[in-house]
Design a protein around this motif. Structure first.
Motif, mmCIF file in Angstrom:
data_model
loop_
_atom_site.group_PDB
_atom_site.id
_atom_site.type_symbol
_atom_site.label_atom_id
_atom_site.label_comp_id
_atom_site.label_asym_id
_atom_site.label_seq_id
_atom_site.Cartn_x
_atom_site.Cartn_y
_atom_site.Cartn_z
ATOM 1 N N THR A 43 -2.102 -1.469 10.549
ATOM 2 C CA THR A 43 -3.283 -0.729 10.119
ATOM 3 C C THR A 43 -4.060 -0.293 11.347
ATOM 4 O O THR A 43 -3.808 -0.764 12.460
ATOM 5 C CB THR A 43 -4.206 -1.598 9.232
ATOM 6 O OG1 THR A 43 -4.739 -2.659 10.019
ATOM 7 C CG2 THR A 43 -3.475 -2.144 8.024
ATOM 8 N N ARG A 46 -8.970 -3.453 7.169
ATOM 9 C CA ARG A 46 -8.487 -4.848 7.206
ATOM 10 C C ARG A 46 -7.843 -5.216 5.872
ATOM 11 O O ARG A 46 -8.172 -4.636 4.838
ATOM 12 C CB ARG A 46 -9.600 -5.821 7.533
ATOM 13 C CG ARG A 46 -10.701 -5.888 6.487
ATOM 14 C CD ARG A 46 -11.875 -6.776 6.834
ATOM 15 N NE ARG A 46 -12.137 -6.945 8.186
ATOM 16 C CZ ARG A 46 -12.901 -6.208 9.043
ATOM 17 N NH1 ARG A 46 -13.531 -5.320 8.683
ATOM 18 N NH2 ARG A 46 -13.081 -6.393 10.265
ATOM 19 N N LEU A 47 -6.956 -6.195 5.937
ATOM 20 C CA LEU A 47 -6.371 -6.818 4.751
ATOM 21 C C LEU A 47 -6.820 -8.262 4.770
ATOM 22 O O LEU A 47 -6.501 -8.996 5.711
ATOM 23 C CB LEU A 47 -4.834 -6.737 4.784
ATOM 24 C CG LEU A 47 -4.100 -7.487 3.675
ATOM 25 C CD1 LEU A 47 -4.409 -6.885 2.301
ATOM 26 C CD2 LEU A 47 -2.601 -7.488 3.931
ATOM 27 N N LYS A 51 -5.467 -7.279 10.653
ATOM 28 C CA LYS A 51 -5.754 -5.882 10.965
ATOM 29 C C LYS A 51 -4.984 -5.478 12.200
ATOM 30 O O LYS A 51 -4.528 -6.333 12.961
ATOM 31 C CB LYS A 51 -7.258 -5.661 11.142
ATOM 32 C CG LYS A 51 -7.873 -6.473 12.260
ATOM 33 C CD LYS A 51 -9.387 -6.400 12.280
ATOM 34 C CE LYS A 51 -9.820 -5.012 12.633
ATOM 35 N NZ LYS A 51 -11.235 -4.828 12.803
ATOM 36 N N CYS A 89 4.102 -3.889 8.834
ATOM 37 C CA CYS A 89 2.658 -3.902 8.576
ATOM 38 C C CYS A 89 1.897 -3.466 9.817
ATOM 39 O O CYS A 89 2.088 -3.998 10.912
ATOM 40 C CB CYS A 89 2.192 -5.296 8.183
ATOM 41 S SG CYS A 89 2.682 -5.802 6.538
ATOM 42 N N SER A 144 0.850 -1.188 0.000
ATOM 43 C CA SER A 144 0.000 0.000 0.000
ATOM 44 C C SER A 144 0.882 1.232 0.000
ATOM 45 O O SER A 144 2.103 1.129 0.095
ATOM 46 C CB SER A 144 -0.877 0.001 1.260
ATOM 47 O OG SER A 144 -0.058 0.160 2.421
ATOM 48 N N THR A 176 -7.598 -12.913 7.504
ATOM 49 C CA THR A 176 -7.860 -11.482 7.630
ATOM 50 C C THR A 176 -6.905 -10.913 8.669
ATOM 51 O O THR A 176 -6.761 -11.470 9.758
ATOM 52 C CB THR A 176 -9.322 -11.216 8.044
ATOM 53 O OG1 THR A 176 -10.180 -11.686 6.995
ATOM 54 C CG2 THR A 176 -9.581 -9.746 8.274
ATOM 55 N N TYR A 234 -1.186 4.645 4.388
ATOM 56 C CA TYR A 234 -2.278 4.457 3.438
ATOM 57 C C TYR A 234 -3.325 5.565 3.623
ATOM 58 O O TYR A 234 -3.358 6.256 4.633
ATOM 59 C CB TYR A 234 -2.910 3.073 3.605
ATOM 60 C CG TYR A 234 -3.500 2.817 4.974
ATOM 61 C CD1 TYR A 234 -4.827 3.142 5.249
ATOM 62 C CD2 TYR A 234 -2.741 2.254 5.994
ATOM 63 C CE1 TYR A 234 -5.382 2.923 6.504
ATOM 64 C CE2 TYR A 234 -3.282 2.024 7.241
ATOM 65 C CZ TYR A 234 -4.596 2.358 7.494
ATOM 66 O OH TYR A 234 -5.138 2.128 8.730
ATOM 67 N N PHE A 271 -6.771 -10.502 -2.874
ATOM 68 C CA PHE A 271 -6.766 -9.789 -1.608
ATOM 69 C C PHE A 271 -7.610 -8.535 -1.731
ATOM 70 O O PHE A 271 -7.829 -8.002 -2.830
ATOM 71 C CB PHE A 271 -5.345 -9.472 -1.130
ATOM 72 C CG PHE A 271 -4.696 -8.305 -1.792
ATOM 73 C CD1 PHE A 271 -4.855 -7.010 -1.294
ATOM 74 C CD2 PHE A 271 -3.911 -8.481 -2.912
ATOM 75 C CE1 PHE A 271 -4.257 -5.928 -1.907
ATOM 76 C CE2 PHE A 271 -3.309 -7.406 -3.544
ATOM 77 C CZ PHE A 271 -3.489 -6.124 -3.039
ATOM 78 N N TYR A 286 0.442 -1.918 4.525
ATOM 79 C CA TYR A 286 0.821 -3.318 4.366
ATOM 80 C C TYR A 286 1.842 -3.458 3.249
ATOM 81 O O TYR A 286 1.923 -2.644 2.331
ATOM 82 C CB TYR A 286 -0.407 -4.194 4.082
ATOM 83 C CG TYR A 286 -1.109 -3.846 2.795
ATOM 84 C CD1 TYR A 286 -0.720 -4.416 1.585
ATOM 85 C CD2 TYR A 286 -2.154 -2.933 2.774
ATOM 86 C CE1 TYR A 286 -1.357 -4.091 0.400
ATOM 87 C CE2 TYR A 286 -2.796 -2.591 1.595
ATOM 88 C CZ TYR A 286 -2.400 -3.183 0.412
ATOM 89 O OH TYR A 286 -3.025 -2.853 -0.752
ATOM 90 N N PHE A 331 -8.093 -4.853 0.492
ATOM 91 C CA PHE A 331 -7.726 -3.960 1.591
ATOM 92 C C PHE A 331 -8.762 -2.853 1.664
ATOM 93 O O PHE A 331 -9.029 -2.179 0.661
ATOM 94 C CB PHE A 331 -6.343 -3.360 1.384
ATOM 95 C CG PHE A 331 -5.986 -2.350 2.430
ATOM 96 C CD1 PHE A 331 -5.711 -2.754 3.736
ATOM 97 C CD2 PHE A 331 -5.946 -1.003 2.129
ATOM 98 C CE1 PHE A 331 -5.404 -1.825 4.715
ATOM 99 C CE2 PHE A 331 -5.621 -0.057 3.103
ATOM 100 C CZ PHE A 331 -5.353 -0.474 4.396
ATOM 101 N N SER A 372 -10.082 0.519 4.180
ATOM 102 C CA SER A 372 -9.735 1.380 5.310
ATOM 103 C C SER A 372 -10.917 2.292 5.633
ATOM 104 O O SER A 372 -11.724 2.613 4.753
ATOM 105 C CB SER A 372 -8.485 2.211 5.009
ATOM 106 O OG SER A 372 -8.721 3.108 3.946
#
Length: 180
Positions: free
Chosen positions: A75, A82-83, A99, A73, A43, A97, A47, A119, A132, A121, A123
């Protein structure tokens, strides 16, 4: 060969051994010089707010994929951020998942039993993390026959090495000619 009643002498056996060793070296060296493909995804850092990024990750010929996450990583830990990794392009069958921040400081690696995954992502309104980054490499890489025989097959190289080293006489010839 002489051992199998073919009438060949020691010179023929050394020639065959030299050929096998050369083929072994070719495959191992070529595999080292041309490593398997790797995909790196990340990202922006940090992000942005209100992201919804969706992407397929694919490595041709892979039987399984290893996904490794960067130690940075991180978030936000809200409801929207979440990723997630999925088995399908409809984003219905989750693999994992992630986060927030991993408890031990880094998200654990994942193994995906396929040559691809998707995937997503997302936000929320407050982007407060680094983001990430993950890399993907094949754990198993199926080669087509042409590529395998052209000297890009480490499994064949190691198999030939095992075959050559299986006999004491072979070990002496290999040591004298190729190792020292």
């Amino acid at each position: 060969s002489a051992a199998s009643g073919g009438g060949g002498g020691a010179g023929e056996r050394v020639s065959l051994l030299q050929t096998l060793v050369q083929e072994c070296v070719t495959h191992i060296v070529n595999a080292a010089e041309h490593p398997p493909p790797m995909v790196e995804i990340d990202s922006a850092h940090p992000y942005a707010n209100h992201q919804d990024v969706r992407q397929r990750v694919y490595i041709k010929g892979a039987g399984r994929l290893l996904v490794r996450f960067d130690a940075r990583c991180h978030t936000n830990d809200d409801m929207l951020t979440r990723l997630s990794l999925y088995k399908d392009d409809q984003y219905r069958y989750p693999i994992a998942t992630l986060k927030g921040r991993a408890a031990n400081g880094q998200f654990p690696p994942l193994v995906v039993n396929s040559d691809r995954f998707w995937f997503r992502f997302t936000s929320g309104a407050v982007a407060s993390g680094w983001g990430y980054r993950f890399s993907v490499v094949p754990l198993q890489l199926r080669l087509d026959d042409t590529r395998a025989l052209d000297g890009h097959n480490p499994e064949l190289g190691f198999w030939l090495l095992d075959l050559v080293l299986a006999r004491a006489h072979s070990r002496d010839v290999v040591r004298q000619r190729y190792l020292l």
